[in-house]
Scaffold this active site. Sequence first.
Site, short mmCIF file in Angstrom:
data_model
loop_
_atom_site.label_atom_id
_atom_site.label_comp_id
_atom_site.label_asym_id
_atom_site.label_seq_id
_atom_site.Cartn_x
_atom_site.Cartn_y
_atom_site.Cartn_z
N ASP A 67 0.81 -1.22 0.00
CA ASP A 67 0.00 0.00 0.00
C ASP A 67 0.84 1.27 0.00
O ASP A 67 2.07 1.21 0.18
CB ASP A 67 -0.97 0.00 1.20
CG ASP A 67 -0.30 -0.48 2.49
OD1 ASP A 67 0.93 -0.37 2.61
OD2 ASP A 67 -1.03 -0.97 3.37
N ASN A 136 -7.67 -3.47 14.19
CA ASN A 136 -9.05 -3.69 13.75
C ASN A 136 -9.15 -4.84 12.73
O ASN A 136 -10.18 -5.04 12.12
CB ASN A 136 -9.65 -2.41 13.15
CG ASN A 136 -8.91 -1.96 11.89
OD1 ASN A 136 -7.95 -2.58 11.46
ND2 ASN A 136 -9.37 -0.87 11.29
N HIS A 138 -7.35 -5.14 9.96
CA HIS A 138 -7.04 -4.84 8.55
C HIS A 138 -5.76 -5.54 8.11
O HIS A 138 -4.88 -5.81 8.91
CB HIS A 138 -7.03 -3.33 8.27
CG HIS A 138 -5.84 -2.57 8.74
ND1 HIS A 138 -5.84 -1.21 8.93
CD2 HIS A 138 -4.58 -2.97 9.08
CE1 HIS A 138 -4.66 -0.81 9.34
NE2 HIS A 138 -3.87 -1.86 9.44
N GLU A 143 -9.68 -2.05 5.26
CA GLU A 143 -10.34 -1.82 6.54
C GLU A 143 -11.57 -2.72 6.67
O GLU A 143 -12.07 -3.26 5.67
CB GLU A 143 -10.74 -0.34 6.66
CG GLU A 143 -9.57 0.64 6.53
CD GLU A 143 -8.63 0.67 7.74
OE1 GLU A 143 -8.60 -0.30 8.53
OE2 GLU A 143 -7.90 1.67 7.88
P1 PGA Z 1 2.09 -2.04 12.63
O1 PGA Z 1 0.88 -1.97 11.62
O2 PGA Z 1 3.05 -3.04 12.05
O3 PGA Z 1 2.67 -0.66 12.64
O4 PGA Z 1 1.53 -2.49 13.93
C1 PGA Z 1 0.33 -3.14 11.14
C2 PGA Z 1 -0.82 -2.80 10.23
O5 PGA Z 1 -1.46 -1.76 10.45
O6 PGA Z 1 -1.10 -3.59 9.31
#
Ligand code: PGA
Length: 248
Positions: A67, A136, A138, A143
């Site tokens: 992304d 959450n 994702h 999302e």
């Molecule tokens: P993080 O994010 O590795 O910074 O915890 C993971 C994500 O949001 O997919």
Amino acid sequence: MKIIEVKNYQEMSQRAAEYMIEKIKSTPNLTLGLATGGTPLGVYQHLIEDHKQNGTSYAEVTSFNLDEYIGLAKDNPNSYYSYMYENLFKHINISPERTHIPSGMNKDLQAECEEYENKIEQHLGIDLQILGIGSNGHIGFNEPGTSFQAKTHVVDLAQSTREANARFFNSLDEVPTQAITMGIQTIFKSKEILLLVSGKAKQNAMIQLLTGDVTESFPASILKQHPNATIIADEEAMLGVKDNSLFK
Ligand code: PGA
């Protein structure tokens, strides 16, 4: 879905890196799917160290990132382009033309999404996709509520995602509100998936992932249907699962 439980973040990073290095050695022209965020930083440090010490070559490796934020130019320190360059690409011998990250600056975002999806297909898909998980649920920036059929697309970031990522910016206001992300279908088509999970902040996500249903309201749940997905999770991330009655 296989689960490997490790002690802590360091061990998670090392196990994942060792696995990736073995894959790259046996398949030098591997197509890797790469992730950003806090989780894979330790993995990238191990890959860099190994490249320096043992000379593992990335000359024929192709990469696709999950992304990118919309509205951040490549040279913005918070763009995922900068993240990848600073935290991995500039330290290894991967050719820039074989690294792919969607552009969040393209005026025609729809065309950018289609082109990105096509490029992945032209490379016959991703061999090994590295993933983190949002609290959450994702994956990428898909999302909750995103269709499992989604291909690369533009998303509105959840408030919880913007708040979680605000730690990398000067303020919450600076966190972009939209991003381009590989879709769930794009991710699911990867031949192999490695999901990395570490720390307290991911305890609820792990409970939901391991005990909940496969549902679009918790995007990572689709991984339970993937034929070759492995979770490497540390003790802290797994703590809630252990306490959960379903696992007693
Ligand atoms: P993080 O994010 O590795 O910074 O915890 C993971 C994500 O949001 O997919």
